[in-house]
Design a protein around this motif. Structure first.
Motif, short mmCIF file in Angstrom:
data_model
loop_
_atom_site.label_atom_id
_atom_site.label_comp_id
_atom_site.label_asym_id
_atom_site.label_seq_id
_atom_site.Cartn_x
_atom_site.Cartn_y
_atom_site.Cartn_z
N ARG A 129 -2.53 14.71 -3.46
CA ARG A 129 -1.71 13.45 -2.97
C ARG A 129 -0.18 13.93 -2.43
NH1 ARG A 129 -4.01 11.34 -7.89
NH2 ARG A 129 -5.91 9.93 -7.30
N THR A 130 0.06 14.71 -2.23
CA THR A 130 1.34 15.23 -1.56
C THR A 130 1.56 14.44 -0.37
OG1 THR A 130 0.75 17.05 -0.78
CG2 THR A 130 1.79 17.09 -2.86
N ASP A 131 0.44 14.22 0.45
CA ASP A 131 0.61 13.69 1.88
C ASP A 131 0.04 12.17 1.94
OD1 ASP A 131 -2.03 14.29 1.59
OD2 ASP A 131 -2.06 15.00 3.44
N LEU A 132 -0.14 11.65 0.55
CA LEU A 132 -0.89 10.13 0.51
C LEU A 132 0.12 9.37 1.41
CD1 LEU A 132 -3.03 8.39 -0.46
CD2 LEU A 132 -1.78 8.01 -2.49
N VAL A 133 1.38 9.15 1.37
CA VAL A 133 1.97 8.06 2.01
C VAL A 133 1.79 8.30 3.53
CG1 VAL A 133 4.29 7.18 2.55
CG2 VAL A 133 3.65 7.84 0.13
N ASP A 134 2.03 9.63 4.01
CA ASP A 134 1.60 9.73 5.52
C ASP A 134 0.37 9.16 5.66
OD1 ASP A 134 4.32 10.87 5.76
OD2 ASP A 134 3.34 13.02 5.55
N THR A 175 0.84 -1.30 0.06
CA THR A 175 -0.08 0.13 0.13
C THR A 175 0.72 1.40 0.17
OG1 THR A 175 -0.17 -0.01 2.30
CG2 THR A 175 -1.78 -1.24 1.13
N LEU A 176 2.09 1.20 0.51
CA LEU A 176 2.91 2.48 0.73
C LEU A 176 3.58 2.40 -0.72
CD1 LEU A 176 4.67 1.75 4.17
CD2 LEU A 176 3.05 3.59 3.78
N THR A 177 3.98 1.64 -1.44
CA THR A 177 4.47 1.62 -2.69
C THR A 177 3.43 2.13 -3.72
OG1 THR A 177 6.16 -0.20 -2.12
CG2 THR A 177 5.55 0.23 -4.49
N PHE A 178 2.37 1.59 -3.76
CA PHE A 178 0.92 1.93 -4.40
C PHE A 178 0.91 3.62 -4.50
CE2 PHE A 178 -3.12 2.19 -6.17
CZ PHE A 178 -3.26 1.29 -7.22
N ALA A 179 0.82 3.93 -2.80
CA ALA A 179 0.86 5.50 -2.86
C ALA A 179 1.85 6.19 -3.49
CB ALA A 179 0.47 5.62 -1.22
N ARG A 180 3.06 5.90 -3.31
CA ARG A 180 4.22 6.69 -3.92
C ARG A 180 4.12 6.74 -5.38
NH1 ARG A 180 7.29 9.35 -1.12
NH2 ARG A 180 8.02 7.97 0.43
N ARG A 181 3.65 5.38 -5.82
CA ARG A 181 3.51 5.38 -7.27
C ARG A 181 2.40 6.48 -7.73
NH1 ARG A 181 3.56 0.19 -11.17
NH2 ARG A 181 2.96 1.32 -12.94
N SER A 234 -0.75 6.49 8.65
CA SER A 234 -1.80 6.50 9.59
C SER A 234 -2.99 5.47 9.74
CB SER A 234 -2.50 7.99 9.36
OG SER A 234 -1.63 9.11 9.62
N LEU A 235 -3.36 5.24 8.29
CA LEU A 235 -4.31 4.03 8.33
C LEU A 235 -3.96 2.85 8.87
CD1 LEU A 235 -7.06 2.75 6.76
CD2 LEU A 235 -5.49 2.33 4.87
N TRP A 236 -2.73 2.44 8.60
CA TRP A 236 -2.20 1.14 9.41
C TRP A 236 -1.92 1.46 10.73
CZ3 TRP A 236 -3.01 -3.04 7.25
CH2 TRP A 236 -3.09 -3.34 5.75
N ARG A 237 -1.56 2.56 11.22
CA ARG A 237 -1.44 2.68 12.70
C ARG A 237 -2.70 2.37 13.45
NH1 ARG A 237 2.32 5.88 10.77
NH2 ARG A 237 1.30 7.76 10.80
N PHE A 238 -3.94 2.79 12.58
CA PHE A 238 -5.23 2.56 13.51
C PHE A 238 -5.96 1.12 13.07
CE2 PHE A 238 -5.26 7.44 13.38
CZ PHE A 238 -6.05 7.44 14.66
N VAL A 239 -5.46 0.63 11.90
CA VAL A 239 -6.10 -0.48 11.58
C VAL A 239 -5.19 -1.85 12.35
CG1 VAL A 239 -6.32 -2.27 9.85
CG2 VAL A 239 -7.02 0.01 9.27
N LEU A 240 -3.99 -1.77 12.34
CA LEU A 240 -3.02 -2.98 12.96
C LEU A 240 -3.62 -3.46 14.29
CD1 LEU A 240 0.37 -2.04 11.33
CD2 LEU A 240 -1.02 -4.09 10.75
N PRO A 241 -4.04 -2.60 15.28
CA PRO A 241 -4.42 -2.95 16.47
C PRO A 241 -5.48 -4.15 16.67
CG PRO A 241 -3.99 -0.86 16.61
CD PRO A 241 -3.81 -1.16 15.10
N GLY A 242 -6.28 -4.00 15.61
CA GLY A 242 -7.39 -4.84 15.27
C GLY A 242 -7.23 -5.89 14.37
N LEU A 243 -5.92 -6.14 13.91
CA LEU A 243 -5.61 -7.11 12.88
C LEU A 243 -4.61 -8.24 13.32
CD1 LEU A 243 -6.59 -7.64 9.81
CD2 LEU A 243 -4.80 -6.11 9.17
#
Length: 197
Positions: free
Chosen positions: A160-165, A77-83, A169-178
């Motif tokens: 999209r300049t802040d997309l990677v950030d 997802t990070l690579t996709f965002a960068r691209r 953030s999305l992952w920091r919220f999702v990972l505790p439930g996953l």
């Protein structure tokens, strides 16, 4: 091959800028500097061009192997965002997927994303990386939907300049439930140093 590529890049730029319905084949030809005959030699219609651009989406969904499968998913997802920040063809394929237009194959991008993310989550589950009781299908659809929302917001607010950030953030919220608690400290929600450079 150069002519086909020129058509695809001109269409990608126009679909990204204006959307599918607002970009005509005449506009595509003017942007590419080509004749109608050149276009129809490679593509039967504007829809055929859009379908060819959707293949960029597939190519961008390549998962890099990591020892931890959840890290592979985060990195995807990070690579996709960068691209997305630099590739008009990928941006066009995303807009074709997200935008409701006369292009009726728009779900293709979602279907591809769902398939790849589901497979990685299944591998993560097999390796004991997921919390007990995580519903793979529910998690897959949530991640695809949340990612789509994050990238749409990043497009609207910062081009999209802040997309990677935002993806981090999305992952920091999702990972505790996953992710299992022992795995949390080993997961990185920022691009690898080499990729960031």
């Amino acid at each position: 091959m150069r002519t086909r590529h020129a058509i695809l890049m001109a269409a990608a730029e126009l679909f990204d800028e204006r959307g599918y319905d607002s970009a005509s084949t005449t506009d595509i030809l003017a942007r590419a500097g080509l004749t109608r005959g050149a276009l129809y030699h490679h593509f039967a219609s504007k829809e055929a061009i859009a379908l060819a651009l959707m293949s960029v989406h597939v190519e961008a969904l390549q998962v890099t192997e990591q020892p931890v499968k959840l890290q592979s998913l985060i990195d995807l997802t990070l690579t996709f965002a960068r691209r997305l920040q630099s590739d008009p063809a990928l941006r066009a394929s995303v807009r074709l997927s997200v935008e409701q237009s006369s292009f009726t194959k728009y779900r293709t991008g979602y279907d591809q994303s769902v398939e790849v993310i589901r497979a990685v989550l299944q591998q993560a589950e097999e390796r004991g990386e997921l919390l007990p009781g995580v519903d793979i299908e529910e998690a897959t659809l949530f991640i695809v939907g949340a990612y789509t929302g994050v990238q749409t917001m990043a497009q609207a607010y910062s081009n999209r300049t802040d997309l990677v950030d935002r993806v981090g953030s999305l992952w920091r919220f999702v990972l505790p439930g996953l992710a299992t608690p022992g795995l949390m400290s080993r997961l990185r929600t920022t691009p690898p140093v080499a990729a960031a450079a």
